[in-house]
Design a protein around this motif. Structure first.
Motif, mmCIF file in Angstrom:
data_model
loop_
_atom_site.group_PDB
_atom_site.id
_atom_site.type_symbol
_atom_site.label_atom_id
_atom_site.label_comp_id
_atom_site.label_asym_id
_atom_site.label_seq_id
_atom_site.Cartn_x
_atom_site.Cartn_y
_atom_site.Cartn_z
ATOM 1 N N ALA A 1 0.868 -1.177 0.000
ATOM 2 C CA ALA A 1 0.000 0.000 0.000
ATOM 3 C C ALA A 1 0.905 1.227 0.000
ATOM 4 O O ALA A 1 1.258 1.766 1.043
ATOM 5 N N GLU A 2 1.298 1.620 -1.196
ATOM 6 C CA GLU A 2 2.206 2.753 -1.366
ATOM 7 C C GLU A 2 2.015 3.319 -2.757
ATOM 8 O O GLU A 2 1.496 2.648 -3.651
ATOM 9 N N LEU B 1 5.515 6.678 -1.136
ATOM 10 C CA LEU B 1 4.954 6.994 0.174
ATOM 11 C C LEU B 1 3.851 6.001 0.525
ATOM 12 O O LEU B 1 3.041 5.630 -0.329
ATOM 13 N N PRO B 2 3.802 5.547 1.775
ATOM 14 C CA PRO B 2 2.723 4.635 2.176
ATOM 15 C C PRO B 2 1.357 5.275 1.947
ATOM 16 O O PRO B 2 1.185 6.486 2.071
ATOM 17 N N THR C 1 -3.782 0.828 7.949
ATOM 18 C CA THR C 1 -3.418 1.837 8.944
ATOM 19 C C THR C 1 -1.940 2.204 8.815
ATOM 20 O O THR C 1 -1.170 1.497 8.159
ATOM 21 N N PRO C 2 -1.531 3.285 9.470
ATOM 22 C CA PRO C 2 -0.120 3.698 9.373
ATOM 23 C C PRO C 2 0.795 3.003 10.379
ATOM 24 O O PRO C 2 1.970 3.322 10.460
ATOM 25 N N GLU D 1 0.586 18.594 5.771
ATOM 26 C CA GLU D 1 1.612 17.630 6.170
ATOM 27 C C GLU D 1 1.030 16.234 6.012
ATOM 28 O O GLU D 1 0.000 15.906 6.607
ATOM 29 N N ALA D 2 1.677 15.420 5.179
ATOM 30 C CA ALA D 2 1.218 14.056 4.939
ATOM 31 C C ALA D 2 2.425 13.149 4.801
ATOM 32 O O ALA D 2 3.360 13.452 4.059
ATOM 33 N N MET D 3 2.410 12.024 5.517
ATOM 34 C CA MET D 3 3.500 11.060 5.482
ATOM 35 C C MET D 3 4.856 11.728 5.743
ATOM 36 O O MET D 3 5.847 11.464 5.082
ATOM 37 N N LYS D 4 4.885 12.637 6.729
ATOM 38 C CA LYS D 4 6.096 13.308 7.185
ATOM 39 C C LYS D 4 6.693 14.250 6.141
ATOM 40 O O LYS D 4 7.846 14.642 6.224
#
Length: 610
Positions: free
Chosen positions: A346-347, A354-355, A382-383, A571-574
């Protein structure tokens, strides 16, 4: 035979173990974190017990709690799967001390192979060939520099306690060694609490060859042939196969014999993998294949070995843990055909891999190949854990037959709205080097954008989807002139579709259709979307590209803006993503709030043309 089993893991490997246990009439106990309360492995097990909060360190990595649940539920044994606590010797000891059966090797064997320097020293003593290098106690920068100079560049600096590609640096020149050493040590200390390193000769045409070994408590050790795991991205395996392309019988016999010797050197019991690095600059040769490390557990890629041998390795694990001898002798094991496995993550390859997280509104991988998965349609990615959501395994009479089966299965995969690497996997399987069996560990890094899937579906796929959507929304009318073109939104962006090329229907999903091609999935909607005023996203609606948090909002409703003006920062996935105005206009329908969480596809703000 063991009668009851606790699986100290989650996802596809937990489901995989449960299926085999069920076939052996073994009662299964699953554990689950808060994030996994509705997960597939929870549904499949005979009993499921909550283990703690979503982060792994507060749930799946709490060994004392796992052992306590095993005793409370009457489980006789614990299977660790892979990852988490599977190679933790202290946990294995605690399981045994609690009077439970540990489905894995002895703690002493785990420790013997846990540190790369000690493992290599043991292999040298056992007569197993190892990569030229230095693994001495003198860890001074001066000594390490001298050893690297003597080995000859390029060299590889590797953390002694490393794994998963961390604590590893390639050094091309002597003058770069000191900086690379410092960086590697800092990462090793942060990741593993141990900054010791070893130095190895860097192989210029490296192939990653590994051998599946199995031992029992009666002193027998066999191999189940080799796998090739050379197709990697950032030291992580992407596609694996068995047997290895270009492996002749003499080289196979030598490398498999070395693997058995390595396992015997640590009195190995259970499933394990001996990993080798091969210099394939002149093809696979027995004198250019060297021991790297041992994984003292079941591997993610074990299904390809199962496919070519016809054996269930989890069943072998359970039988060996129950005290039974190995099911087959070495001379009874043979290779049948070819198998290739792809890891579905899942990326999003188009966004730097990015996940991708969220609810699986559509999840259909078909039935043409073996599917090992831990998720279902309607489930949540989930993350908190590794983003691998499935493995697809194809088995055929020939390598080409297996490759085509796997590529076709991935081509037809439908996963939405979570993004996957399916399209990337299709491109990798179809790459000329992979087709020819000429893969090394640097292929993906070298090819880069050439392995990226197409940004848009083909005209034919768009036409089929457009025809289905136009028909379902009243786009075609009796007694009206036939439409040959129409405008739709594809993932929120406008596309012109030539409907005359349509030759099949596509299943409608609510007010949209999913366009699936080459492993990629897009969502097509009518040009005008309810609730978005004068049109779709392309008419000024700024959508969240992925789940995230709004860091700042830099405009106010009604404010005039010009094309390119900053509107907000997400801000998404750092990573920070700056959203800008697509054209001159005024801010309308400002839905974003600083500090607020947003889902993928949410309309954050709309710009009206002035």
């Amino acid at each position: 035979m063991i009668q009851s089993l606790l699986i100290a893991n989650r996802g596809e490997i937990a489901c995989r173990i449960i299926r085999t246990a069920r076939g052996l009439s073994i009662r299964t106990v699953a554990v689950y974190s808060d994030a996994d309360a509705s997960a597939l492995h929870v549904r499949l097990a005979d009993q499921a017990v909550p283990i703690g909060p979503s982060p792994a360190r507060e749930s799946y990595l709490v060994g004392e709690r796992i052992i306590a649940i095993a005793r409370e539920t009457g489980a006789e044994a614990i299977h660790p799967g892979y990852g988490f606590l599977s190679e933790n010797a202290d946990f294995a000891e605690a399981v045994i001390a609690a009077g439970l059966v540990w489905v894995g090797p002895a703690p002493a064997s785990i420790r013997a192979m846990g540190l790369k320097d000690a493992a290599k020293a043991r292999m040298i003593a056992a007569g197993v060939p190892v990569t030229p290098g230095y693994l001495g106690d003198d860890q001074s920068p001066e000594r390490l520099q001298r050893e690297a100079d003597a080995i000859g560049y390029p060299v590889l600096i590797k953390a002694v306690a490393g794994g998963g590609g961390k604590g590893m640096r390639r050094v091309e020149r002597a003058e770069d060694f000191a900086d690379a050493l410092g960086s590697c040590r800092r990462e090793a200390a942060s990741s593993f609490g141990d900054d010791r390193v070893l130095i190895e000769k860097y192989i210029l045409s490296p192939r990653h060859i590994e051998v599946q070994v199995f031992g029992d408590t009666h002193g027998q050790v066999v191999h189940l042939f080799e796998r090739d795991c050379s197709l990697q991205r950032r030291h992580q395996k992407v596609i694996e196969e068995a047997p290895a392309p270009g492996m002749d019988e003499g080289t196979r016999a030598a490398v498999c014999a070395a693997a058995v010797k390595a396992a015997q050197a640590v009195d190995y019991v259970g499933a394990g993998t001996i990993e080798f690095i091969a210099d394939a600059s002149e093809g696979l040769r027995a004198d250019r294949i060297w021991f790297m490390e041992m994984n003292t557990r079941l591997q993610v890629e074990h299904p390809v070995t199962e496919a070519i041998t016809g054996q269930d390795l989890v069943e072998w694990q359970l039988r060996v843990a129950s005290g039974e001898p190995l099911p087959l002798r070495q001379d009874q094991l043979v290779i049948d055909g070819w198998a290739i496995e792809a890891r579905l993550y899942a990326e999003d390859p188009t966004k730097g891999f990015l996940p991708s997280i969220g609810r699986l509104e559509a999840f259909d991988l078909g039935t043409s190949v073996r599917i090992d998965t831990g998720v279902l349609q309607g489930g949540e990615v989930t993350p908190f854990y590794d983003p691998m959501i499935a493995k697809l395994i194809a088995h055929g009479d020939t390598r080409e037959n297996a490759r085509e089966q796997l590529a076709d299965a991935l081509d037809e995969a439908i996963v939405w709205p979570v993004r996957t690497n399916a399209g990337f996997l299709v491109e990798a399987l179809d790459h000329p080097a992979f087709v020819a069996g000429e893969v090394d560990t640097g292929l993906i890094a070298r090819e880069g954008d050439a392995l990226m899937p197409p940004a848009l579906p083909s005209d034919e796929a768009l036409a089929d989807a457009g025809a289905a959507l136009a028909g379902s929304t009243g786009g075609f009318r009796l007694n009206a002139a036939p439409r040959t073109a129409a405008r739709f939104l594809l993932d929120g962006q406008p596309v012109e579709v030539d409907l005359s090329e349509a030759d099949s229907d596509v299943e409608q999903v609510e007010d949209a259709v999913l366009v699936a091609e080459g492993g990629q999935v897009w969502r097509m909607t009518p040009w005008r979307v309810d609730g978005m005023g004068g049109g779709g996203a392309a008419d000024g609606a700024i959508l969240s590209p992925m789940p995230g948090r709004v860091l700042s909002v830099e405009v106010a409703e009604g404010q005039a803006v010009t094309k390119g003006d900053r509107l907000l920062v997400l801000e998404a996935m750092k990573m920070e993503h700056v959203m800008t105005a697509p054209f001159d206009g005024n801010v309308a329908d400002l839905a974003a709030v600083a500090g607020g969480q947003v889902v993928e596809g949410k309309v954050l703000v709309r710009i009206e043309q002035g």
